[in-house]
Design an enzyme around this catalytic site. Structure first.
Site, PDB file in Angstrom:
ATOM      1  N   ILE A 150    -127.112  42.977  32.596  1.00  0.00           N
ATOM      2  CA  ILE A 150    -126.582  42.197  33.721  1.00  0.00           C
ATOM      3  C   ILE A 150    -127.109  40.775  33.563  1.00  0.00           C
ATOM      4  CG2 ILE A 150    -126.455  42.000  36.237  1.00  0.00           C
ATOM      5  CD1 ILE A 150    -127.275  45.035  36.331  1.00  0.00           C
ATOM      6  N   GLU A 151    -126.213  39.883  33.173  1.00  0.00           N
ATOM      7  CA  GLU A 151    -126.632  38.507  32.903  1.00  0.00           C
ATOM      8  C   GLU A 151    -126.544  37.645  34.159  1.00  0.00           C
ATOM      9  OE1 GLU A 151    -124.474  37.284  29.357  1.00  0.00           O
ATOM     10  OE2 GLU A 151    -125.697  38.649  28.150  1.00  0.00           O
ATOM     11  N   ASN A 152    -127.073  36.435  34.040  1.00  0.00           N
ATOM     12  CA  ASN A 152    -127.132  35.540  35.189  1.00  0.00           C
ATOM     13  C   ASN A 152    -126.958  34.104  34.717  1.00  0.00           C
ATOM     14  OD1 ASN A 152    -128.778  33.807  37.271  1.00  0.00           O
ATOM     15  ND2 ASN A 152    -128.346  35.742  38.264  1.00  0.00           N
ATOM     16  N   ALA A 153    -126.288  33.301  35.536  1.00  0.00           N
ATOM     17  CA  ALA A 153    -126.042  31.898  35.191  1.00  0.00           C
ATOM     18  C   ALA A 153    -127.343  31.144  34.953  1.00  0.00           C
ATOM     19  CB  ALA A 153    -125.238  31.219  36.298  1.00  0.00           C
ATOM     20  N   CYS A 171    -131.793  43.615  30.611  1.00  0.00           N
ATOM     21  CA  CYS A 171    -131.198  44.416  29.545  1.00  0.00           C
ATOM     22  C   CYS A 171    -130.747  45.782  30.079  1.00  0.00           C
ATOM     23  CB  CYS A 171    -132.209  44.659  28.431  1.00  0.00           C
ATOM     24  SG  CYS A 171    -132.704  43.189  27.531  1.00  0.00           S
ATOM     25  N   GLU A 181    -131.391  48.731  28.908  1.00  0.00           N
ATOM     26  CA  GLU A 181    -132.476  49.728  28.928  1.00  0.00           C
ATOM     27  C   GLU A 181    -133.285  49.622  30.208  1.00  0.00           C
ATOM     28  OE1 GLU A 181    -131.540  47.553  26.632  1.00  0.00           O
ATOM     29  OE2 GLU A 181    -132.739  47.782  24.816  1.00  0.00           O
ATOM     30  N   CYS A 227    -135.195  45.034  22.781  1.00  0.00           N
ATOM     31  CA  CYS A 227    -135.989  43.810  22.680  1.00  0.00           C
ATOM     32  C   CYS A 227    -137.461  44.135  22.957  1.00  0.00           C
ATOM     33  CB  CYS A 227    -135.471  42.750  23.667  1.00  0.00           C
ATOM     34  SG  CYS A 227    -135.962  43.028  25.378  1.00  0.00           S
ATOM     35  N   CYS A 274    -138.272  45.298  26.551  1.00  0.00           N
ATOM     36  CA  CYS A 274    -137.852  46.680  26.826  1.00  0.00           C
ATOM     37  C   CYS A 274    -138.753  47.689  26.113  1.00  0.00           C
ATOM     38  CB  CYS A 274    -136.396  46.882  26.428  1.00  0.00           C
ATOM     39  SG  CYS A 274    -135.260  46.029  27.539  1.00  0.00           S
TER      40      CYS A 274
HETATM   41  N1  THU Z   1    -129.573  43.148  25.481  1.00  0.00           N
HETATM   42  C1  THU Z   1    -129.701  44.415  25.975  1.00  0.00           C
HETATM   43  O1  THU Z   1    -129.181  44.723  27.057  1.00  0.00           O
HETATM   44  N2  THU Z   1    -130.394  45.312  25.247  1.00  0.00           N
HETATM   45  C2  THU Z   1    -130.871  45.105  23.988  1.00  0.00           C
HETATM   46  O2  THU Z   1    -131.430  46.005  23.392  1.00  0.00           O
HETATM   47  C3  THU Z   1    -130.716  43.782  23.361  1.00  0.00           C
HETATM   48  C4  THU Z   1    -130.210  42.704  24.247  1.00  0.00           C
HETATM   49  C5  THU Z   1    -128.760  42.186  26.224  1.00  0.00           C
HETATM   50  C6  THU Z   1    -129.482  41.095  26.926  1.00  0.00           C
HETATM   51  C7  THU Z   1    -128.403  40.018  27.014  1.00  0.00           C
HETATM   52  O3  THU Z   1    -127.604  40.258  28.144  1.00  0.00           O
HETATM   53  C8  THU Z   1    -127.564  40.247  25.774  1.00  0.00           C
HETATM   54  O4  THU Z   1    -127.862  41.566  25.340  1.00  0.00           O
HETATM   55  C9  THU Z   1    -127.810  39.272  24.645  1.00  0.00           C
HETATM   56  O5  THU Z   1    -129.153  39.204  24.335  1.00  0.00           O
END
Ligand code: THU
Length: 130
Positions: free
Chosen positions: A43-46, A53, A55, A86, A89
């Site tokens: 779930i990303e954010n501006a 992430c 996980e 990452c 996580c």
């Molecule tokens: N991201 C994950 O959700 N899990 C991972 O294992 C690697 C990275 C997401 C974070 C971000 O929204 C996007 O992938 C790019 O980094």
């Protein structure tokens, strides 16, 4: 719950990803010792920093529902390389499940299983603070 079923859950959650900036959709599914499954997506954010992430979304859902005993997690990305967790996580998984198996998928559906110990050797954990 078979590995294949857990993989399908992670792929389904990948569709729910809010990846407005990276367009890198990730799904995760974590299996608990008593057979419960919790899915999550990134779930990303501006403002970028608050991005979470897949996980950690799955783990937060599980822990907040009272489940901390994790045996396996699937991480499903769409990259050419396997979608490995990452560093943040890895550390979050370490907190609850130092022996967890981590199944990583790429966009072609290829998979590889890692132990947390392989991905985060010599790790710091709760026992250090006892
Ligand atoms: N991201 C994950 O959700 N899990 C991972 O294992 C690697 C990275 C997401 C974070 C971000 O929204 C996007 O992938 C790019 O980094």
């Amino acid at each position: 719950m078979t590995d294949q079923e857990l993989i399908e859950v992670a792929k389904a959650y990948r569709e729910r990803a809010y990846a407005a900036y990276s367009h890198f959709k990730v799904g995760a599914a974590v299996l608990t010792k008593d057979g419960k499954v919790f899915g999550g997506c990134n779930i990303e954010n501006a403002s970028f920093g608050p991005t979470i992430c897949a996980e950690r979304t799955a783990v937060a859902k599980a822990v907040s529902e009272g489940h901390r005993d994790f045996v396996r997690i699937v991480i499903a990305g769409r990259s050419r390389e396997l979608c490995v967790p990452c560093g943040v996580c890895r550390q979050v998984l370490r907190e609850f499940a130092p022996n967890i198996e981590i199944i990583c998928l790429n966009g072609a559906g290829e998979e590889r299983t890692f132990t947390l110990e392989e991905l985060l050797p010599h790790s710091f954990g709760p026992e250090y603070l006892q």
